[in-house]
Design a protein around this motif. Structure first.
Motif, short mmCIF file in Angstrom:
data_model
loop_
_atom_site.label_atom_id
_atom_site.label_comp_id
_atom_site.label_asym_id
_atom_site.label_seq_id
_atom_site.Cartn_x
_atom_site.Cartn_y
_atom_site.Cartn_z
N MET A 1 0.78 -1.27 -0.10
CA MET A 1 0.09 -0.04 0.02
C MET A 1 0.86 1.29 -0.13
O MET A 1 0.46 2.14 -0.47
CB MET A 1 -1.02 0.04 1.19
N LYS A 2 1.97 1.28 0.83
CA LYS A 2 2.90 2.32 0.75
C LYS A 2 3.44 2.64 -0.63
O LYS A 2 3.59 4.02 -1.04
CB LYS A 2 4.02 2.03 1.78
N GLY A 3 3.70 1.56 -1.38
CA GLY A 3 4.35 1.92 -2.70
C GLY A 3 3.46 2.29 -3.67
O GLY A 3 4.03 3.21 -4.50
N ILE A 4 2.23 1.98 -3.48
CA ILE A 4 1.10 2.49 -4.57
C ILE A 4 0.98 3.82 -4.10
O ILE A 4 1.02 4.84 -5.33
CB ILE A 4 -0.20 1.90 -4.31
N PHE A 5 1.04 4.47 -2.90
CA PHE A 5 0.81 5.98 -2.37
C PHE A 5 2.11 6.60 -2.99
O PHE A 5 2.03 7.62 -3.59
CB PHE A 5 0.76 5.99 -0.88
N ARG A 6 3.23 6.11 -2.85
CA ARG A 6 4.40 6.74 -3.32
C ARG A 6 4.38 6.94 -4.69
O ARG A 6 4.89 7.95 -5.47
CB ARG A 6 5.61 5.76 -2.79
N LEU A 7 4.06 6.09 -5.59
CA LEU A 7 3.94 5.94 -6.91
C LEU A 7 2.92 7.07 -7.50
O LEU A 7 3.18 7.63 -8.29
CB LEU A 7 3.47 4.43 -7.48
N GLY A 8 1.70 7.16 -6.81
CA GLY A 8 0.74 7.97 -7.03
C GLY A 8 1.27 9.30 -6.92
O GLY A 8 0.92 10.10 -7.79
N PHE A 9 1.96 9.80 -5.91
CA PHE A 9 2.68 10.86 -5.36
C PHE A 9 3.68 11.36 -6.74
O PHE A 9 3.49 12.57 -6.84
CB PHE A 9 3.22 10.75 -4.07
N VAL A 10 4.35 10.52 -6.86
CA VAL A 10 5.47 10.81 -8.08
C VAL A 10 4.72 11.09 -9.23
O VAL A 10 5.06 11.91 -9.93
CB VAL A 10 6.54 9.70 -8.02
N VAL A 11 3.80 10.26 -9.72
CA VAL A 11 3.15 10.57 -10.85
C VAL A 11 2.44 11.82 -10.76
O VAL A 11 2.44 12.50 -11.73
CB VAL A 11 2.07 9.13 -11.44
#
Length: 96
Positions: A1-11
């Motif tokens: 879940m943390k990785g998806i949040f990071r990816l969404g933030f970067v995108v």
């Protein structure tokens, strides 16, 4: 879940940073006097590659004072070219 949040933030951050030349070129008193591909022309103005007369290119000077501005401008140039291609019919109608 943390990785998806990071990816969404970067995108989301990348999407906010690219395309700024298109916005700058399409302002009412924008940098670009071009009829078509205003975003690309605005990026070239920000990089100082296209002079706007004898005004000393204050936008290019301010852009180079910020270290990250030229990098973001060069990275967003292909995105601005794609957005300007999509907006060609709008530019054509506005020139009539």
């Amino acid at each position: 879940m943390k990785g998806i949040f990071r990816l969404g933030f970067v995108v989301g951050l990348v999407l906010q940073l690219v395309g700024c030349g298109t916005l700058i070129g399409r302002l009412n008193d924008g940098l670009s006097d071009a009829r078509y591909y205003r975003g690309v022309d605005g990026n070239l103005h920000l990089l100082g590659l296209r002079g706007g007369g004898s005004d000393g290119m204050p936008a290019a000077i301010i852009c180079y004072m910020m270290i990250v501005c030229p990098v973001i401008t060069v990275v967003s140039l292909p995105v601005d070219a794609a957005l300007d291609t999509v907006l060609l019919p709008v530019d054509y109608v506005n020139t009539l």
